[in-house]
Write a protein that holds these residues in place. Structure first.
Motif, PDB file in Angstrom:
ATOM      1  N   ARG A  75       0.787  -1.220   0.000  1.00 25.31           N
ATOM      2  CA  ARG A  75       0.000   0.000   0.000  1.00 25.31           C
ATOM      3  C   ARG A  75       0.830   1.287   0.000  1.00 25.31           C
ATOM      4  O   ARG A  75       0.590   2.193  -0.790  1.00 25.31           O
ATOM      5  N   MET A  76       1.795   1.373   0.901  1.00 26.05           N
ATOM      6  CA  MET A  76       2.455   2.662   1.111  1.00 26.05           C
ATOM      7  C   MET A  76       3.467   2.979   0.013  1.00 26.05           C
ATOM      8  O   MET A  76       4.176   2.111  -0.473  1.00 26.05           O
ATOM      9  N   ARG A  77       3.516   4.273  -0.335  1.00 28.37           N
ATOM     10  CA  ARG A  77       4.567   4.772  -1.220  1.00 28.37           C
ATOM     11  C   ARG A  77       5.728   5.195  -0.333  1.00 28.37           C
ATOM     12  O   ARG A  77       5.609   6.140   0.458  1.00 28.37           O
ATOM     13  N   HIS A  78       6.778   4.441  -0.397  1.00 24.66           N
ATOM     14  CA  HIS A  78       7.953   4.789   0.404  1.00 24.66           C
ATOM     15  C   HIS A  78       9.188   4.312  -0.331  1.00 24.66           C
ATOM     16  O   HIS A  78       9.103   3.506  -1.265  1.00 24.66           O
ATOM     17  N   ASN A  79      10.333   4.830   0.111  1.00 24.67           N
ATOM     18  CA  ASN A  79      11.563   4.529  -0.600  1.00 24.67           C
ATOM     19  C   ASN A  79      12.669   4.195   0.400  1.00 24.67           C
ATOM     20  O   ASN A  79      13.310   5.094   0.946  1.00 24.67           O
ATOM     21  N   PRO A  80      12.874   2.910   0.648  1.00 26.51           N
ATOM     22  CA  PRO A  80      13.857   2.506   1.663  1.00 26.51           C
ATOM     23  C   PRO A  80      15.263   3.035   1.387  1.00 26.51           C
ATOM     24  O   PRO A  80      16.035   3.231   2.329  1.00 26.51           O
ATOM     25  N   TRP A 125      12.616  10.829   1.877  1.00 24.37           N
ATOM     26  CA  TRP A 125      11.823  11.300   0.732  1.00 24.37           C
ATOM     27  C   TRP A 125      10.561  12.010   1.246  1.00 24.37           C
ATOM     28  O   TRP A 125       9.747  11.420   1.941  1.00 24.37           O
ATOM     29  N   GLU A 126      10.423  13.281   0.879  1.00 22.92           N
ATOM     30  CA  GLU A 126       9.375  14.111   1.496  1.00 22.92           C
ATOM     31  C   GLU A 126       7.951  13.649   1.192  1.00 22.92           C
ATOM     32  O   GLU A 126       7.061  13.768   2.016  1.00 22.92           O
ATOM     33  N   ASP A 127       7.757  13.130  -0.010  1.00 21.00           N
ATOM     34  CA  ASP A 127       6.390  12.781  -0.409  1.00 21.00           C
ATOM     35  C   ASP A 127       5.968  11.370  -0.006  1.00 21.00           C
ATOM     36  O   ASP A 127       4.922  10.882  -0.432  1.00 21.00           O
ATOM     37  N   ARG A 128       6.785  10.725   0.808  1.00 21.96           N
ATOM     38  CA  ARG A 128       6.452   9.348   1.221  1.00 21.96           C
ATOM     39  C   ARG A 128       5.190   9.314   2.077  1.00 21.96           C
ATOM     40  O   ARG A 128       4.839  10.313   2.720  1.00 21.96           O
ATOM     41  N   ASP A 129       4.541   8.165   2.087  1.00 21.21           N
ATOM     42  CA  ASP A 129       3.492   7.936   3.076  1.00 21.21           C
ATOM     43  C   ASP A 129       4.170   7.648   4.416  1.00 21.21           C
ATOM     44  O   ASP A 129       5.288   7.130   4.447  1.00 21.21           O
ATOM     45  N   ARG A 130       3.485   8.014   5.504  1.00 24.20           N
ATOM     46  CA  ARG A 130       4.058   7.786   6.832  1.00 24.20           C
ATOM     47  C   ARG A 130       3.289   6.708   7.583  1.00 24.20           C
ATOM     48  O   ARG A 130       2.059   6.663   7.511  1.00 24.20           O
ATOM     49  N   PHE A 131       4.036   5.902   8.317  1.00 19.37           N
ATOM     50  CA  PHE A 131       3.412   4.931   9.211  1.00 19.37           C
ATOM     51  C   PHE A 131       3.859   5.214  10.635  1.00 19.37           C
ATOM     52  O   PHE A 131       5.049   5.322  10.914  1.00 19.37           O
ATOM     53  N   VAL A 132       2.885   5.345  11.532  1.00 17.81           N
ATOM     54  CA  VAL A 132       3.179   5.582  12.954  1.00 17.81           C
ATOM     55  C   VAL A 132       2.644   4.401  13.758  1.00 17.81           C
ATOM     56  O   VAL A 132       1.434   4.146  13.775  1.00 17.81           O
ATOM     57  N   SER A 149       1.223  20.739   1.036  1.00 20.84           N
ATOM     58  CA  SER A 149       0.649  20.218  -0.229  1.00 20.84           C
ATOM     59  C   SER A 149       1.370  18.956  -0.702  1.00 20.84           C
ATOM     60  O   SER A 149       1.625  18.780  -1.890  1.00 20.84           O
ATOM     61  N   ARG A 150       1.711  18.098   0.256  1.00 22.50           N
ATOM     62  CA  ARG A 150       2.325  16.821  -0.105  1.00 22.50           C
ATOM     63  C   ARG A 150       1.232  15.781  -0.293  1.00 22.50           C
ATOM     64  O   ARG A 150       0.214  15.806   0.404  1.00 22.50           O
ATOM     65  N   PRO A 151       1.433  14.834  -1.216  1.00 16.15           N
ATOM     66  CA  PRO A 151       0.408  13.806  -1.429  1.00 16.15           C
ATOM     67  C   PRO A 151       0.433  12.716  -0.359  1.00 16.15           C
ATOM     68  O   PRO A 151      -0.371  11.777  -0.418  1.00 16.15           O
ATOM     69  N   SER A 152       1.299  12.827   0.614  1.00 17.03           N
ATOM     70  CA  SER A 152       1.502  11.765   1.613  1.00 17.03           C
ATOM     71  C   SER A 152       0.220  11.389   2.338  1.00 17.03           C
ATOM     72  O   SER A 152      -0.573  12.263   2.707  1.00 17.03           O
TER      73      SER A 152
END
Lengths: 312, 275
Positions: free
Chosen positions: B50-55, B60-67, B139-142
């Motif tokens: 699901r998440m857009r992220h870049n290991p 990467w500023e536009d990544r999705d965040r997981f808490v 205005s990030r798509p995160s």
């Protein structure tokens, strides 16, 4: 020193200036924006102002999240709620990660006045000082508050700033500088040193003037930063004058008096008198009545100076 | 909709992550087994589908965040992060050791890929709200995802956060409750019954979904639906089984904060290999 300004008014104005200069500055409040003066910012930058409602724990966590997202959040409420109600949120979500959050607490100390002891924080400096990574500021007056808020904004990391409710005498020049971790010698002297913070600095300057008439030479060192404490300046004053009187609108336990005693005990033990709340809570009354009742006036500082000269 | 092939692959990933969790907890002989296993399937879908992220660029500023608001499930998070190559899998052996970057609870300053510090329950969701606000301001798509425990929601701060997320219309925020029904002292409904969770989030004006938290397809569909709701946050109540995947750990509060013994690890690995 005739002019009087409330530090919270300068805070509100400075926030607006910072908001114009940097779009990453955001402000949070917990239903006290009229009192903390963050309302000024909310009017000019409504999209960057977040009222948390009466929910300080969540406000603090949101501020941490905003910082994690690259913003520079200022979170404000009264000192009792900022440092007390949300203490563990400050510890876990702000201090432990070293988050770039500025907690600016107004209504610190007994000069809150009529609202009484429930609303008068006499322990916030001690609580915040005990947290690793936390910087603790307590400016003396309006001009220094503006400079301190700017310094806090420029610093990358958690900062707690304690401000007051009432108008206090102006001590500093309009264009004064503020360097985190550096105290200021406002008056030179050789017989003893007043080391003070917040509104007590103005009282110490008055006390020093009274003492001068009695041929006692009192130095006045103002610490606008409680942590990290200016060790060099404190030790220098102790070495050169041989006696120290601390004064703060706070409990004598753990705040400025505690910090100075810790510093002196390790570096230059000299007699110390601590002026502040003697391990007690405040009560209702006018600010002036309360300062007199709890011994926080220039006259009380003169008495403390006389006591310490007898101990030298 | 995930294809059957995708589902099989994600299930296989989840199985491997369970093995990693058990091995790392066995090595450290300290940590939270039950709540890590119950959360694995939801976290697998997030990190591996699901998440857009870049290991290779965690900042990467536009990544999705997981808490991970239920920070004690750190082993599950570390297994996911190692599985995504945020750091070498070998590091997992250092869990909870002096000097390790894998602390007992997630630390953003030590572990690549960890977004904020959590562990004190109730605080992660507030930080997730702040992250969602920041994303919107910039205005990030995160999108911001946060996983809570069903014991954790006894913390009043969770409901302060729920109130604020809805008030500010944070459509980019999705909270998942890992509803395994157990906390350290016993069954959540016996320790402190907060009652039905879906209606509570609904009453705070969240979009609410309830899913089987071990059904990969259902979890993925729930995230599709959450992303389509843009005017309010979404809460996904994920019904899960504490200790899921290892029969003798399942439904047991006693395995909340206990690491597997030598014998339990061996039996558990056998059980997972047979799946």
């Amino acid at each position: 020193m005739s002019e009087k300004i409330a530090t919270r008014d300068i805070y509100g104005q400075t926030l607006v200036e910072l908001g114009r200069e940097n779009s990453r500055v955001v402000v949070l409040d917990a239903d006290l924006s009229g009192s903390t003066k963050t309302k000024l910012f909310s009017k000019e930058f409504p999209e960057r102002f977040f009222n948390a409602g009466i929910a300080e724990a969540n406000m603090t966590g949101m501020a941490a999240g905003l910082a994690a997202g690259g913003m520079i959040p200022f979170a404000s409420t009264f000192a009792v709620f900022a440092a007390g109600r949300a203490f563990e949120q400050i510890r876990q979500s702000v201090a432990y990660p070293g988050m770039n959050v500025k907690i600016v607490a107004t209504h610190g100390g007994i000069t809150v006045g009529e609202d009484g002891g429930s609303h008068q924080s006499v322990e916030d400096l001690a609580i915040m000082r005990s947290l690793p990574k936390m910087t603790v500021l307590c400016p003396a007056d309006g001009p220094e508050t503006g400079a301190a808020i700017r310094a806090a904004a420029a610093y990358d990391g958690p900062v707690y700033v304690r401000l007051g409710r009432g108008k206090v005498p102006v001590v500093f020049d309009q264009d004064c500088d503020f360097t985190i971790g550096k105290g200021v010698t406002l008056r030179d002297g050789s017989d003893l040193t007043f080391i003070t913070t917040g509104l007590m600095t103005a009282e110490a300057l008055q006390a020093a003037a009274i003492l001068a008439e009695e041929n006692v030479s009192a130095r006045v060192v103002h610490l606008g930063t409680i942590k990290p404490i200016d060790i060099d300046l404190v030790l220098k004053a102790a070495r050169e004058t041989g006696a120290v009187v601390t004064a703060e609108e706070h409990s004598v336990i753990g705040g400025l008096g505690g910090a100075v005693c810790e510093t002196l005990a390790e570096g230059c033990p000299v007699p110390v008198e601590r002026v502040g709340l003697r391990d007690e809570f405040g009560q209702s009354g006018t600010a002036e009545e309360l300062l007199a009742h709890y011994g926080l006036t220039a006259a009380h500082l003169v008495e403390a100076a006389e006591r310490i000269l007898a101990r030298k | 909709m995930l294809t059957d092939q995708q589902i099989r692959e994600l299930e296989e990933t989840a199985r491997h992550l369970r093995v990693e969790v058990l091995k790392m907890l066995h090595t450290s002989q300290s940590g939270h087994t039950g709540g890590s296993l119950s959360a694995i399937d939801v976290m697998t879908v997030l990190y591996f589908q699901r998440m857009r992220h870049n290991p290779s660029n965690p900042a990467w500023e536009d990544r999705d965040r997981f808490v991970l608001s239920k920070g004690h499930a750190a082993p599950a998070l570390y297994a996911c992060l190692a599985g995504c190559d945020y750091f070498p899998r070998d590091d997992l052996k250092t869990l909870r050791r002096l000097g390790s970057h894998l602390q007992g609870h997630p630390d953003m300053n030590k572990t690549p890929g960890v977004e904020v510090c959590t562990g004190s329950l109730g605080q992660g969701i507030s930080q997730a709200v702040g992250l969602a606000m920041a994303a919107r301001l910039a205005s990030r798509p995160s999108r911001v995802y946060t996983l809570l425990g069903d014991g954790e929601v006894q913390e009043g701060q969770v409901w302060e956060a729920a109130m604020s997320a809805a008030h500010y219309g944070l459509g980019n925020l999705c909270a998942i409750v890992d509803q395994n029904g157990l906390q350290i002292d016993g069954a959540t409904e016996e320790v402190m019954n907060v009652g039905p969770l879906g209606p509570k989030f609904l009453a705070f004006n969240w979009h609410v979904l309830e899913v089987d938290g071990h059904d990969i397809q259902a979890i993925s569909r729930a995230f599709d639906e959450a992303e389509a709701v843009t005017d309010r946050p979404t809460a996904i109540i994920a019904r899960t089984v504490k200790g899921k995947g290892v029969s003798f750990f399942e439904h047991k509060a006693s395995y909340h904060g206990v690491a597997p013994s030598d014998d339990e690890l061996e039996r558990a690995l056998q059980a997972l290999a047979l799946h």
